[in-house]
Design a protein around this motif. Sequence first.
Motif, short mmCIF file in Angstrom:
data_model
loop_
_atom_site.label_atom_id
_atom_site.label_comp_id
_atom_site.label_asym_id
_atom_site.label_seq_id
_atom_site.Cartn_x
_atom_site.Cartn_y
_atom_site.Cartn_z
N GLN A 110 18.44 1.40 23.87
CA GLN A 110 18.63 0.22 24.89
C GLN A 110 19.14 0.67 26.31
N ALA A 111 19.91 1.72 26.45
CA ALA A 111 20.41 2.26 27.65
C ALA A 111 19.22 2.57 28.35
N LEU A 112 18.42 3.48 27.73
CA LEU A 112 17.00 3.95 28.39
C LEU A 112 15.97 2.80 28.89
N ARG A 113 15.74 2.05 28.17
CA ARG A 113 14.97 0.56 28.22
C ARG A 113 15.38 -0.18 29.63
N ASN A 114 17.01 -0.09 29.72
CA ASN A 114 17.29 -0.84 30.89
C ASN A 114 17.34 -0.05 32.24
N ILE A 115 17.43 1.26 31.91
CA ILE A 115 17.41 2.32 33.30
C ILE A 115 15.76 2.28 33.54
N PHE A 116 14.96 2.38 32.62
CA PHE A 116 13.51 2.14 33.16
C PHE A 116 13.13 0.93 33.63
N SER A 117 13.52 -0.12 33.23
CA SER A 117 13.51 -1.49 33.66
C SER A 117 13.76 -1.63 35.23
N PHE A 118 14.81 -0.79 35.45
CA PHE A 118 15.46 -0.86 36.92
C PHE A 118 14.76 -0.02 37.78
N VAL A 119 14.41 1.30 37.29
CA VAL A 119 13.42 2.01 38.13
C VAL A 119 12.04 1.43 38.13
N LEU A 120 11.60 0.73 37.32
CA LEU A 120 10.22 0.20 37.53
C LEU A 120 10.42 -1.10 38.63
N PHE A 121 11.37 -1.76 38.61
CA PHE A 121 11.68 -2.85 39.43
C PHE A 121 11.66 -2.21 40.73
N VAL A 122 12.28 -0.83 41.36
CA VAL A 122 12.45 -0.26 42.51
C VAL A 122 10.92 -0.08 42.93
N LEU A 123 10.29 0.64 41.99
CA LEU A 123 8.93 1.21 42.14
C LEU A 123 8.07 -0.11 42.61
N LEU A 124 7.95 -1.20 41.76
CA LEU A 124 7.36 -2.33 42.11
C LEU A 124 7.72 -3.16 43.41
N ALA A 125 8.88 -2.99 43.52
CA ALA A 125 9.51 -3.66 44.99
C ALA A 125 8.77 -2.63 46.17
N LEU A 126 8.62 -1.29 46.00
CA LEU A 126 8.26 -0.29 46.95
C LEU A 126 6.53 -0.72 46.86
N MET A 127 6.05 -0.87 46.00
CA MET A 127 4.56 -1.29 45.88
C MET A 127 4.22 -2.43 46.52
N ALA A 128 5.15 -3.46 46.16
CA ALA A 128 4.85 -4.71 47.06
C ALA A 128 4.84 -4.83 48.42
N TRP A 129 6.09 -3.80 49.05
CA TRP A 129 5.97 -3.60 50.39
C TRP A 129 4.77 -2.83 51.07
N GLN A 130 4.06 -1.88 50.29
CA GLN A 130 3.03 -1.22 50.85
C GLN A 130 1.67 -1.98 50.82
N LEU A 131 1.79 -2.99 49.75
CA LEU A 131 0.56 -3.86 49.41
C LEU A 131 0.54 -4.73 50.60
N TYR A 132 1.79 -5.13 51.09
CA TYR A 132 2.15 -6.25 52.00
C TYR A 132 1.43 -5.31 53.52
N ASN A 133 1.74 -4.10 53.44
CA ASN A 133 1.49 -3.28 54.93
C ASN A 133 -0.15 -3.40 54.78
N PHE A 134 -0.54 -2.84 53.63
CA PHE A 134 -2.20 -2.80 53.51
C PHE A 134 -2.66 -4.04 53.76
N THR A 135 -2.06 -5.11 53.40
CA THR A 135 -2.83 -6.64 53.55
C THR A 135 -2.76 -6.82 55.03
N VAL A 136 -1.73 -6.53 55.55
CA VAL A 136 -1.57 -6.65 57.28
C VAL A 136 -2.66 -6.08 58.09
N ARG A 137 -2.96 -4.64 57.58
CA ARG A 137 -3.80 -3.73 58.18
C ARG A 137 -5.32 -4.54 57.78
N ILE A 138 -5.64 -4.82 56.78
CA ILE A 138 -7.27 -5.39 56.43
C ILE A 138 -7.18 -6.93 57.21
N TRP A 139 -6.13 -7.52 57.06
CA TRP A 139 -6.41 -8.79 57.98
C TRP A 139 -6.52 -8.47 59.37
#
Length: 185
Positions: A110-139
Amino acid sequence: MNEPQLQTENQEIQVQSPLETFVQGLERCTVWLNIILHKISSVFLMVLMFLTAADVAGRYFFNKPITGTYELTALLLAIMVFFSMGTGQIYKNHIEIDFFTKKFSEPTQQALRNIFSFVLFVLLALMAWQLYNFTVRIWASGETSGDLGIPLYLITGLSIIGVIAFALTLLLDSLQAFLKAVNSK
């Protein structure tokens, strides 16, 4: 003067912490957002089924395929995947490879699942940020799809919404697990 007693022996007043209130609000918003996105994704799937069937029928019976079917399928499929990932996380429908972790005790798993969930949250937040930057460039560049001329910033912009919904779901999982661990002590 006697002040009225707020508690009786059999009653306890439950006071929620600000974090618990925040998590409940986040849960309502996240579940609502993911259900809406999943329904939109389902509509896109239905559109793709009819479009593909019409394209195949037009190609074989009338020798007239629908122009842009392949392109539209690829673009809508990307949106469908991003819009459905959060719902999969809410209902725990994602594939979990646990041949290594199943050897650990349940609290460790359970502890590992929770740690991985938080790490994935951070990675997806970074992904959303980079996807936003990419969207601005192609716009700014005015990039469009090949056959249909669909502005690609629409597709990447919609994908950002799905990534954020998935990230919020993972954050919710982490916060709920944290509260469960704190309240069990």
